[in-house]
Design a protein around this motif. Structure first.
Motif, mmCIF file in Angstrom:
data_model
loop_
_atom_site.group_PDB
_atom_site.id
_atom_site.type_symbol
_atom_site.label_atom_id
_atom_site.label_comp_id
_atom_site.label_asym_id
_atom_site.label_seq_id
_atom_site.Cartn_x
_atom_site.Cartn_y
_atom_site.Cartn_z
ATOM 1 N N ILE A 185 0.836 -1.205 0.000
ATOM 2 C CA ILE A 185 0.000 0.000 0.000
ATOM 3 C C ILE A 185 0.870 1.254 0.000
ATOM 4 O O ILE A 185 0.624 2.192 -0.755
ATOM 5 N N TRP B 245 -2.797 3.313 -6.248
ATOM 6 C CA TRP B 245 -3.915 2.370 -6.112
ATOM 7 C C TRP B 245 -5.092 3.006 -5.382
ATOM 8 O O TRP B 245 -6.219 2.545 -5.494
ATOM 9 N N VAL C 297 -5.586 2.904 -2.202
ATOM 10 C CA VAL C 297 -5.931 2.097 -1.027
ATOM 11 C C VAL C 297 -5.307 2.765 0.192
ATOM 12 O O VAL C 297 -4.118 3.078 0.193
ATOM 13 N N SER D 128 -5.860 1.569 3.585
ATOM 14 C CA SER D 128 -5.704 0.715 4.769
ATOM 15 C C SER D 128 -5.651 -0.753 4.377
ATOM 16 O O SER D 128 -6.095 -1.144 3.299
ATOM 17 N N GLU E 18 -9.163 -2.245 3.859
ATOM 18 C CA GLU E 18 -9.708 -1.885 2.543
ATOM 19 C C GLU E 18 -9.082 -2.745 1.444
ATOM 20 O O GLU E 18 -9.767 -3.224 0.545
ATOM 21 N N PHE E 19 -7.762 -2.961 1.512
ATOM 22 C CA PHE E 19 -7.073 -3.794 0.536
ATOM 23 C C PHE E 19 -7.642 -5.211 0.539
ATOM 24 O O PHE E 19 -7.919 -5.790 -0.511
ATOM 25 N N ARG F 233 -10.628 -6.224 1.610
ATOM 26 C CA ARG F 233 -11.998 -6.209 1.058
ATOM 27 C C ARG F 233 -11.980 -6.167 -0.458
ATOM 28 O O ARG F 233 -12.712 -6.905 -1.123
ATOM 29 N N ARG F 234 -11.128 -5.297 -1.020
ATOM 30 C CA ARG F 234 -11.032 -5.210 -2.484
ATOM 31 C C ARG F 234 -10.527 -6.513 -3.089
ATOM 32 O O ARG F 234 -11.008 -6.952 -4.137
#
Length: 75
Positions: free
Chosen positions: A24, A30, A32, A34, A37-38, A40-41
């Motif tokens: 990140i 990107w 992103v 956190s 969040e990464f 989840r994606r």
């Protein structure tokens, strides 16, 4: 009255967390911000890819010109 939180907790190893943090930090493009969040994606992308692959079919074609050598064997 407060709404009920329907989320669950997922535990990952600290080593993996740190690897994601490094990714990140090295790729701000990107967008992103956190590790959660990464993750989840990544999960969303994996689910979408698997669902799409169920509906795709692979067709293998061997195209050749009319003038091509007729003794050629198909793969």
């Amino acid at each position: 009255m407060a709404s009920k939180d329907n989320r669950v907790t997922l535990k990952i190893e600290k080593k993996l967390w740190k690897e994601i943090e490094i990714l990140i930090e090295s790729h701000p493009e990107w967008g992103v911000i956190s590790v959660p969040e990464f993750v989840r994606r990544a999960i969303d992308s994996e689910i979408r890819d698997r669902k799409e692959s169920e509906t795709k079919r692979v067709i293998t074609l061997c195209l050749s010109s009319e003038n091509e050598d007729k003794s050629r064997k198909d793969p």
